[in-house]
Design an enzyme around this catalytic site. Structure first.
Site, short mmCIF file in Angstrom:
data_model
loop_
_atom_site.label_atom_id
_atom_site.label_comp_id
_atom_site.label_asym_id
_atom_site.label_seq_id
_atom_site.Cartn_x
_atom_site.Cartn_y
_atom_site.Cartn_z
N LYS A 60 0.85 -1.20 0.00
CA LYS A 60 0.00 0.00 0.00
C LYS A 60 0.88 1.24 0.00
CE LYS A 60 0.89 1.60 4.28
NZ LYS A 60 1.65 2.82 4.49
N PRO A 94 9.70 -4.18 0.02
CA PRO A 94 10.79 -3.98 0.97
C PRO A 94 10.28 -3.90 2.42
CG PRO A 94 10.93 -2.38 -0.82
CD PRO A 94 9.61 -3.09 -0.96
N ALA A 149 10.12 -2.61 6.36
CA ALA A 149 10.21 -1.33 7.10
C ALA A 149 10.35 -0.16 6.15
CB ALA A 149 11.38 -1.37 8.11
N ALA A 189 3.83 -1.21 4.14
CA ALA A 189 3.01 -2.20 4.87
C ALA A 189 3.26 -3.63 4.40
CB ALA A 189 1.52 -1.85 4.79
N GLY A 190 4.50 -3.95 4.12
CA GLY A 190 4.83 -5.29 3.64
C GLY A 190 4.53 -6.38 4.67
N GLY A 191 4.88 -6.15 5.93
CA GLY A 191 4.61 -7.14 6.97
C GLY A 191 3.11 -7.31 7.17
N ASP A 217 -2.54 -1.67 9.57
CA ASP A 217 -2.66 -1.69 8.11
C ASP A 217 -3.13 -3.04 7.56
OD1 ASP A 217 -1.62 0.86 8.21
OD2 ASP A 217 0.42 0.25 7.64
O1 C5P Z 1 -0.41 -1.12 14.18
P1 C5P Z 1 1.04 -1.30 13.85
O2 C5P Z 1 1.68 -2.41 14.62
O3 C5P Z 1 1.30 -1.39 12.40
O4 C5P Z 1 1.76 0.03 14.33
C1 C5P Z 1 3.14 0.11 14.54
C2 C5P Z 1 3.44 1.30 15.47
O5 C5P Z 1 3.13 2.53 14.78
C3 C5P Z 1 2.58 1.35 16.73
O6 C5P Z 1 3.17 0.60 17.76
C4 C5P Z 1 2.56 2.83 17.05
O7 C5P Z 1 3.75 3.21 17.71
C5 C5P Z 1 2.58 3.48 15.68
N1 C5P Z 1 1.22 3.85 15.22
C6 C5P Z 1 0.59 4.96 15.78
N2 C5P Z 1 -0.65 5.32 15.35
C7 C5P Z 1 -1.27 4.61 14.37
C8 C5P Z 1 -0.65 3.49 13.77
C9 C5P Z 1 0.61 3.14 14.23
O8 C5P Z 1 1.15 5.62 16.68
N3 C5P Z 1 -2.48 5.00 13.97
#
Ligand code: C5P
Length: 326
Positions: free
Chosen positions: A11, A115, A117, A121-123, A157
């Protein structure tokens, strides 16, 4: 035995507006997700114990154990579906040496082109693919809406990667509403060396706003961007791309300024850092201009590599339940 393969797209974010941090540490978002034609592939099969293998782009920095998002997604699905143990063989104790863990009895093979990180949003894509693939492998029969609920517990995501297309994401990004989009858009994705931690970028965003005394208002959808997307005219969409995480990504990776400047100089209609970065994405008028921009960015040495992609594309899809003899 029947292996199941799912293809899942990366994405990009056409808008990313970041509100204040919530009590749970996440930030309230308004984002416009857009699936693009850069895919990972995930194959799942029955196994005696939970095992993950990862190959391809950035594979060495992806955990190949229970911490892998795809394995976490498979475990969450097994639990939610209440699958009886005989359908998911009991896992062996974790043995770090061969990457097998304590997850459900499933072999998950991840082939990466997205890629790691990178703000793409690959993971999350791999987790979404694992949900769709295991739902099929185990004949669990969950609907996409049910899978999306599990997906939201894995990462912000992940639900979008199930659906793809173009969607407005609210909340942490997990509450989705499809957007009306005309036409197909041509993109160039400029990959950077190394990655950025999403959590670091959000923290840096908070710090920058704090230092500047910025009072953060609740984020709002851009009506201009939504209208431009309905028009299908990339020249209208380009200048409206926006990302409020971009200042934070640029402060952590100042070299990206050169990448963004080069994209503009070589005729992109718009360019932004994707999500938390460090990938920069550029919108161009057509396929030929995308080829030209890939060559220009690569030649200028302002990125590790660059690829073309089109969007929107649909989310995680089954490509092969392959009959394997034996
Ligand atoms: O949800 P996900 O694990 O992908 O998010 C990774 C990190 O990104 C979260 O631990 C948080 O620190 C940050 N994040 C955030 N607000 C969001 C999405 C992600 O602060 N809406």
């Amino acid at each position: 035995m029947t292996a199941v393969t799912v293809r899942v797209p990366a994405k990009i974010n056409l808008q990313l507006s970041v509100g204040p941090a919530r009590p749970d540490g996440y930030h309230e978002l308004v984002t416009v997700f857009h699936g693009v034609s850069l895919y990972d592939e995930v194959t799942v099969d029955h196994a005696d114990r939970g095992t993950v293998t990862v190959s391809g782009e950035g594979a060495e920095s992806v955990p190949a154990d229970d911490a892998n998002l795809a394995m976490r997604a498979a475990a969450a699905l097994a639990k939610a579906a209440g699958l009886p143990p005989r359908r998911i063989p009991r896992a062996a104790p974790a043995t770090a040496a061969d990457g097998s863990g304590t997850g459900p009895g499933v072999l998950i093979e991840i082939r990466k082109w997205i890629p790691v990180a990178a703000g793409l949003a690959g993971g999350s894509a791999d987790a979404a693919a694992a949900l769709v693939a295991c739902n099929e492998l185990w004949r669990a029969g969950l609907s996409v809406a049910e899978l999306a609920e599990i997906a939201a517990g894995i990462g912000s995501d992940v639900p979008f990667a199930l659906y793809g297309g173009t969607s407005v994401g609210l909340g942490r990004g997990e509450r989705l509403t499809p957007a009306l989009v005309a036409g197909q858009y041509h993109w160039v994705l400029a990959f950077a060396t190394g990655g950025l931690s999403t959590a670091d970028v959000y923290r840096t965003c908070d710090r920058i706003r704090n230092n500047r005394g910025i009072v953060v208002a609740p984020p709002k959808p851009s009506t201009e961007l939504m209208a431009a997307l309905r028009s299908g005219d990339p020249a209208e969409v380009g200048p409206l791309l926006s990302n409020e995480l971009q200042p934070a990504a640029l402060s952590l990776r100042p070299d990206l300024r050169r990448t963004l400047a080069a994209g503009r100089e070589y005729g992109a209609l718009g360019g932004v850092v994707s999500g938390s970065g460090p990938t920069c994405v550029f919108l161009v008028a057509d396929a030929q201009r995308a080829v030209d921009l890939v060559v220009a960015l690569t030649g200028a040495g302002v990125c590790r590599s660059a690829v073309r992609a089109t969007g929107p594309v649909q989310g995680a899809v089954l490509t092969s339940p392959t009959e394997v003899s034996g």
